[in-house]
Design a protein around this motif. Sequence first.
Motif, mmCIF file in Angstrom:
data_model
loop_
_atom_site.group_PDB
_atom_site.id
_atom_site.type_symbol
_atom_site.label_atom_id
_atom_site.label_comp_id
_atom_site.label_asym_id
_atom_site.label_seq_id
_atom_site.Cartn_x
_atom_site.Cartn_y
_atom_site.Cartn_z
ATOM 1 N N ILE A 142 -1.287 -1.037 -6.530
ATOM 2 C CA ILE A 142 -0.775 -1.916 -7.237
ATOM 3 C C ILE A 142 -1.944 -3.020 -7.683
ATOM 4 C CG2 ILE A 142 0.978 -3.582 -8.084
ATOM 5 C CD1 ILE A 142 2.792 -2.076 -5.919
ATOM 6 N N LYS A 143 -2.244 -3.844 -6.669
ATOM 7 C CA LYS A 143 -3.421 -4.919 -6.706
ATOM 8 C C LYS A 143 -4.288 -4.806 -5.554
ATOM 9 C CE LYS A 143 0.425 -8.072 -7.753
ATOM 10 N NZ LYS A 143 1.051 -9.526 -7.647
ATOM 11 N N GLU A 144 -5.424 -5.103 -5.899
ATOM 12 C CA GLU A 144 -6.804 -5.217 -4.823
ATOM 13 C C GLU A 144 -7.877 -6.216 -5.421
ATOM 14 O OE1 GLU A 144 -8.576 -1.493 -4.386
ATOM 15 O OE2 GLU A 144 -9.220 -1.316 -6.838
ATOM 16 N N GLY A 145 -8.318 -6.807 -4.280
ATOM 17 C CA GLY A 145 -9.249 -7.699 -4.356
ATOM 18 C C GLY A 145 -9.868 -8.200 -2.931
ATOM 19 N N ASP A 146 -11.007 -9.077 -3.243
ATOM 20 C CA ASP A 146 -11.598 -9.501 -1.871
ATOM 21 C C ASP A 146 -10.876 -10.983 -1.310
ATOM 22 O OD1 ASP A 146 -13.216 -7.568 -1.418
ATOM 23 O OD2 ASP A 146 -14.929 -8.759 -2.869
ATOM 24 N N ARG A 147 -10.692 -11.130 -0.205
ATOM 25 C CA ARG A 147 -10.230 -12.537 0.442
ATOM 26 C C ARG A 147 -11.622 -13.018 1.269
ATOM 27 N NH1 ARG A 147 -3.777 -11.758 1.560
ATOM 28 N NH2 ARG A 147 -3.037 -11.947 -0.812
ATOM 29 N N VAL A 148 -11.448 -14.112 1.536
ATOM 30 C CA VAL A 148 -12.171 -14.771 2.687
ATOM 31 C C VAL A 148 -11.001 -15.639 3.424
ATOM 32 C CG1 VAL A 148 -13.925 -16.612 3.171
ATOM 33 C CG2 VAL A 148 -14.323 -15.320 1.144
ATOM 34 N N THR A 153 -14.589 -12.481 5.647
ATOM 35 C CA THR A 153 -14.475 -11.605 4.113
ATOM 36 C C THR A 153 -13.622 -10.110 4.610
ATOM 37 O OG1 THR A 153 -16.232 -12.487 3.202
ATOM 38 C CG2 THR A 153 -15.693 -10.388 2.283
ATOM 39 N N VAL A 154 -12.433 -10.095 3.800
ATOM 40 C CA VAL A 154 -11.702 -8.866 4.009
ATOM 41 C C VAL A 154 -11.326 -8.456 2.714
ATOM 42 C CG1 VAL A 154 -10.576 -9.654 6.153
ATOM 43 C CG2 VAL A 154 -9.499 -10.205 3.935
ATOM 44 N N SER A 155 -10.793 -7.165 2.538
ATOM 45 C CA SER A 155 -10.383 -6.613 1.349
ATOM 46 C C SER A 155 -8.997 -6.625 1.128
ATOM 47 C CB SER A 155 -10.951 -5.187 0.803
ATOM 48 O OG SER A 155 -10.578 -4.705 -0.342
ATOM 49 N N TYR A 156 -8.208 -6.895 0.251
ATOM 50 C CA TYR A 156 -6.857 -6.802 0.190
ATOM 51 C C TYR A 156 -6.389 -5.777 -0.864
ATOM 52 C CZ TYR A 156 -1.915 -8.346 -0.977
ATOM 53 O OH TYR A 156 -0.665 -8.463 -1.501
ATOM 54 N N MET A 157 -5.373 -5.188 -0.298
ATOM 55 C CA MET A 157 -4.822 -3.986 -1.191
ATOM 56 C C MET A 157 -3.212 -3.990 -0.922
ATOM 57 S SD MET A 157 -5.695 -0.188 -1.385
ATOM 58 C CE MET A 157 -5.199 0.218 0.511
ATOM 59 N N GLU A 158 -2.483 -3.865 -2.128
ATOM 60 C CA GLU A 158 -1.124 -3.830 -2.144
ATOM 61 C C GLU A 158 -0.950 -2.523 -2.801
ATOM 62 O OE1 GLU A 158 2.388 -6.255 -4.450
ATOM 63 O OE2 GLU A 158 0.711 -7.376 -3.947
ATOM 64 N N MET A 159 0.141 -1.765 -1.987
ATOM 65 C CA MET A 159 0.267 -0.323 -2.382
ATOM 66 C C MET A 159 2.032 -0.094 -2.583
ATOM 67 S SD MET A 159 -2.013 2.001 -0.173
ATOM 68 C CE MET A 159 -1.260 1.675 1.615
ATOM 69 N N GLY A 160 2.395 0.497 -3.383
ATOM 70 C CA GLY A 160 3.801 0.898 -3.400
ATOM 71 C C GLY A 160 4.300 2.224 -3.530
ATOM 72 N N GLY A 165 13.548 8.425 -0.899
ATOM 73 C CA GLY A 165 14.590 7.517 -2.052
ATOM 74 C C GLY A 165 14.449 5.972 -1.746
ATOM 75 N N ILE A 166 13.703 5.395 -0.785
ATOM 76 C CA ILE A 166 13.815 4.089 -0.478
ATOM 77 C C ILE A 166 12.299 3.543 -0.774
ATOM 78 C CG2 ILE A 166 13.453 1.985 1.205
ATOM 79 C CD1 ILE A 166 15.146 4.078 3.104
ATOM 80 N N PRO A 167 12.220 2.827 -1.881
ATOM 81 C CA PRO A 167 10.959 2.187 -2.402
ATOM 82 C C PRO A 167 10.485 0.851 -1.543
ATOM 83 C CG PRO A 167 12.991 1.133 -3.765
ATOM 84 C CD PRO A 167 13.670 2.067 -2.879
ATOM 85 N N PHE A 168 9.245 1.037 -1.275
ATOM 86 C CA PHE A 168 8.621 0.107 -0.377
ATOM 87 C C PHE A 168 7.331 -0.577 -0.782
ATOM 88 C CE2 PHE A 168 6.785 4.190 0.688
ATOM 89 C CZ PHE A 168 5.380 3.763 0.797
ATOM 90 N N THR A 169 6.746 -1.624 -0.451
ATOM 91 C CA THR A 169 5.500 -2.221 -0.765
ATOM 92 C C THR A 169 4.715 -2.524 0.556
ATOM 93 O OG1 THR A 169 6.456 -3.033 -2.750
ATOM 94 C CG2 THR A 169 4.214 -4.054 -2.021
ATOM 95 N N TYR A 170 3.556 -2.319 0.433
ATOM 96 C CA TYR A 170 2.582 -2.731 1.675
ATOM 97 C C TYR A 170 1.753 -3.863 1.053
ATOM 98 C CZ TYR A 170 3.142 1.927 3.955
ATOM 99 O OH TYR A 170 3.824 2.898 4.746
ATOM 100 N N LEU A 171 1.484 -4.605 2.028
ATOM 101 C CA LEU A 171 0.422 -5.765 1.379
ATOM 102 C C LEU A 171 -0.530 -5.880 2.939
ATOM 103 C CD1 LEU A 171 3.493 -6.743 0.801
ATOM 104 C CD2 LEU A 171 2.365 -8.540 -0.303
ATOM 105 N N GLY A 172 -1.580 -5.834 2.526
ATOM 106 C CA GLY A 172 -2.755 -5.484 3.717
ATOM 107 C C GLY A 172 -3.987 -6.163 3.482
#
Length: 213
Positions: A142-148, A153-160, A165-172
């Motif tokens: 869904i979203k991605e980008g760099d974070r400090v 420095t890390v890479s952020y990624m959000e997945m869904g 049948g259960i919708p979920f979201t990861y924020l990592g």
Amino acid sequence: MKTFRLLVVSILLLSSPCLAQISAITDTGQEVVLYDDHTWAYVGVNHAASDVIKLDTLHVTKPDNASFLVKGIKVKYGMWMDPKKWALEKQGPNDDSEYMFTLRGEDAYAMIISEQIRIPIKTLKKVAVENARSVAPDIRVIKEGDRVVNGVTVSYMEMGGTIQGIPFTYLGNYYSGKTGSVQVIGYTSQDLVEKYRANIDELINGFTILEQQ
């Protein structure tokens, strides 16, 4: 919501799928997976790179209330957390994750997975998506980008995606360096992600490297 936690953790830890699945083709030619609870999901839904929200580089530091430092076992990382908000569970030596976190009295969770091997960030993120897709065929970035984060420095990624049948979201946050590779991943249901986003961000942004190399 322990059942949801266990379902979502299974794809992060490379567990074999435990849900009965049957492949089928719709009358429009799209492949779907049918689950034993009569729910279904599209297979191999391709999302163009333009569909992913690209985030600007974000500079963050741990909040003042994150007073407890969790130290990595395999990799020399640290995780600042607020013990009044989050319950910490150390995993056993045979578990793939080192630590599990539960937002006290709520339905938000997080975990830390580390490897002593230095895995390129692009590869680390690609493997995370492919592992998720093995159980949730409709997984998408869904979203991605760099974070400090605390100077690291890390890479952020959000997945869904959908599991049984259960919708979920990861924020990592994903880190790779000479000291090793670390995934710091928070998760909850899609319906609750905005409710818990600030709490999850606060936790995963407590990440730091204790020995810079």
